[in-house]
Design a protein around this motif. Structure first.
Motif, short mmCIF file in Angstrom:
data_model
loop_
_atom_site.label_atom_id
_atom_site.label_comp_id
_atom_site.label_asym_id
_atom_site.label_seq_id
_atom_site.Cartn_x
_atom_site.Cartn_y
_atom_site.Cartn_z
N PRO A 60 0.81 -1.22 0.00
CA PRO A 60 0.00 0.00 0.00
C PRO A 60 0.84 1.28 0.00
CG PRO A 60 -0.97 -1.61 1.48
CD PRO A 60 0.33 -2.19 1.02
N LEU A 61 1.89 1.32 0.81
CA LEU A 61 2.73 2.50 0.85
C LEU A 61 3.45 2.72 -0.47
CD1 LEU A 61 3.94 4.87 2.38
CD2 LEU A 61 5.69 3.33 3.29
N LEU A 98 3.64 6.02 -2.86
CA LEU A 98 4.92 6.64 -3.23
C LEU A 98 5.11 6.67 -4.74
CD1 LEU A 98 7.27 5.21 -0.46
CD2 LEU A 98 6.23 7.48 -0.59
N LEU A 99 4.63 5.64 -5.45
CA LEU A 99 4.73 5.65 -6.91
C LEU A 99 3.90 6.79 -7.50
CD1 LEU A 99 4.63 1.85 -7.81
CD2 LEU A 99 6.48 3.46 -8.33
N ALA A 100 2.72 7.02 -6.93
CA ALA A 100 1.90 8.14 -7.39
C ALA A 100 2.60 9.47 -7.10
CB ALA A 100 0.53 8.10 -6.72
N ALA A 128 -6.41 -1.80 -12.10
CA ALA A 128 -6.58 -2.20 -10.69
C ALA A 128 -5.22 -2.23 -10.01
CB ALA A 128 -7.26 -3.57 -10.59
N ILE A 129 -5.26 -2.16 -8.69
CA ILE A 129 -4.06 -2.30 -7.87
C ILE A 129 -4.30 -3.44 -6.89
CG2 ILE A 129 -2.63 -1.22 -6.09
CD1 ILE A 129 -3.16 1.46 -7.44
N CYS A 130 -3.36 -4.38 -6.83
CA CYS A 130 -3.41 -5.49 -5.89
C CYS A 130 -2.41 -5.21 -4.77
CB CYS A 130 -3.07 -6.82 -6.57
SG CYS A 130 -4.30 -7.34 -7.78
N SER A 131 -2.89 -5.10 -3.56
CA SER A 131 -2.01 -4.78 -2.44
C SER A 131 -1.81 -6.00 -1.56
CB SER A 131 -2.59 -3.64 -1.61
OG SER A 131 -3.70 -4.08 -0.85
N ALA A 132 -0.64 -6.05 -0.91
CA ALA A 132 -0.31 -7.13 0.02
C ALA A 132 0.91 -6.70 0.81
CB ALA A 132 -0.03 -8.44 -0.73
N GLY A 133 1.21 -7.44 1.86
CA GLY A 133 2.44 -7.21 2.59
C GLY A 133 2.35 -6.20 3.71
N GLU A 134 1.28 -5.40 3.75
CA GLU A 134 1.05 -4.42 4.80
C GLU A 134 -0.44 -4.36 5.10
OE1 GLU A 134 4.54 -1.11 3.75
OE2 GLU A 134 2.42 -0.69 3.36
N PRO A 135 -0.80 -3.94 6.31
CA PRO A 135 -2.23 -3.76 6.59
C PRO A 135 -2.81 -2.67 5.69
CG PRO A 135 -0.95 -3.75 8.62
CD PRO A 135 0.04 -3.68 7.50
N LEU A 136 -4.02 -2.90 5.22
CA LEU A 136 -4.71 -1.94 4.38
C LEU A 136 -5.98 -1.49 5.11
CD1 LEU A 136 -4.73 -0.56 1.53
CD2 LEU A 136 -6.26 -2.40 0.81
N ARG A 190 -9.08 3.97 0.54
CA ARG A 190 -9.74 5.09 -0.14
C ARG A 190 -8.72 6.07 -0.71
NH1 ARG A 190 -13.59 4.64 4.15
NH2 ARG A 190 -12.44 6.19 5.37
N LEU A 191 -7.64 6.32 0.03
CA LEU A 191 -6.62 7.25 -0.44
C LEU A 191 -5.99 6.74 -1.73
CD1 LEU A 191 -4.76 9.70 -0.12
CD2 LEU A 191 -3.30 8.30 1.35
#
Length: 258
Positions: A33-34, A38-40, A59-67, A73-74
Motif C-alpha cells: 500500500p505505501l 509513493l509511486l503516485a 486495478a491495484i493489488c495490495s499485500a504485505g502491509e495492513p490496508l 480510499r486514499l
C-alpha cells in the motif's frame, strides 16, 4: 501486463518503475500500500498525473502491509482504480482474498483459523480483536499446526453479497503497535484518529509526553507554512488520550509540477 512494484522497486528507483508502467502499458500494479502511494507521488514529481497518464491501469493489488479503509480510499482516489487486498505470508501462502466487492474473506477450505488472546490459549470472543493462529490443511511439503502469525486481526460476522459470512480485518503486527496509557494502538486505530484531517496524505506518529500521541500529517490543503492543532479523542470507551496533530504542507516540488 502486470508489474509487481514490491520486487521491482527494490532494484530500481521509483522513477524507473513509473516509466516502465507507462512504456509497458501496465494494467495491474501489485504493490505494498505505501509503495502505491509513493509511486503516485513520484509520478507527480515527474510532471505526470496518476489518473490521466496511466490510462491502461485497471486495478491495484495490495499485500504485505495492513490496508485500512482510509488507506484504501486514499490509494483509490490517487489512482482512480479499485484496490484489491490479499493476506498471507511465505509460511502459509495466501490465507485471505478480496472478493469483487472489496471485502477480505478467509480461505476456509485450506486453513483452520483461531483468534487467541496474548496468552496464546484463551479464545477471543466473536467480533473482538485477537492474535491470528493458523493451521494448514493442504500444504503437504510444509504443513503447519497452530502457527502463531503475530498479526492482530478481527473476524467480523457480516453477510457479503458474494455469499461469504465473515469479513477479515488485518490490523497489523502486534510488535508494530504503539502502547500508550496501557493500551495498544494499531494502524487501523491510528488512521481512524486522524481521518478528519483535510487533504491527509503521508503521516508519522510517536509518543507525546506524558501519555499521548503526536502525529505529523502531510496535507495537500495547506499553504507553504506549517500549521498545527491539538485535540482530544476517545477510543473504545472511557479512556481519553491526548493527541497533538502537526500539519505540514505537501511537497512544494510536487505542487509546482502539476
Amino acid at each position: 501486463c502486470v508489474i509487481p512494484a514490491s520486487s521491482r522497486s527494490t532494484i530500481s528507483p521509483f522513477p524507473r518503475v513509473v516509466n516502465m508502467m507507462r512504456y509497458l502499458e501496465v494494467t495491474v500494479l501489485a504493490a505494498l500500500p505505501l509503495q502505491a502511494i509513493l509511486l503516485a507521488r513520484c509520478a507527480e514529481l515527474m510532471g505526470l498525473s496518476p489518473v490521466r497518464d496511466f490510462p491502461c491501469l485497471r486495478a491495484i493489488c495490495s499485500a504485505g502491509e495492513p490496508l485500512s479503509p482510509q488507506r484504501r480510499r486514499l490509494i483509490q482516489e490517487i489512482w482512480n482504480v479499485p484496490v484489491f487486498d490479499n493476506y498471507g505470508m511465505t509460511e502459509i501462502g495466501a490465507a485471505a482474498l478480496d472478493c469483487a466487492y472489496g471485502r477480505l474473506h478467509l480461505v476456509l477450505s485450506d486453513f483452520v483459523f483461531e483468534l487467541l488472546e496474548d496468552d496464546g490459549e484463551t479464545p477471543v470472543r466473536s467480533g473482538n480483536i485477537g492474535c491470528l493462529v493458523v493451521s494448514t490443511l493442504k500444504r503437504r511439503a510444509t504443513p503447519l499446526v497452530r502457527y502463531w502469525t503475530g498479526d492482530r486481526v478481527r473476524v467480523v460476522p457480516e453477510l457479503c453479497p458474494c455469499g461469504a459470512q465473515y469479513r477479515l480485518e488485518v490490523r497489523g503486527r502486534q510488535e508494530d503497535c504503539l502502547q500508550v496509557a496501557g493500551r495498544l494502538f494499531d494502524l487501523w486505530d491510528l488512521e481512524e484518529m486522524i481521518q478528519h484531517v483535510p487533504g491527509k496524505c503521508l503521516w508519522v506518529v510517536g509518543p507525546l509526553e506524558p501519555l499521548g500521541l503526536h502525529f505529523v500529517v502531510e496535507s495537500t490543503e495547506l499553504g507553504y507554512e506549517t500549521k498545527s492543532k491539538e485535540a482530544l479523542t476517545t477510543l473504545g470507551g472511557q479512556d481519553r488520550i491526548p493527541i497533538k496533530i502537526s500539519l505540514v504542507p505537501w511537497n512544494l516540488a510536487a505542487r509546482l509540477s502539476r
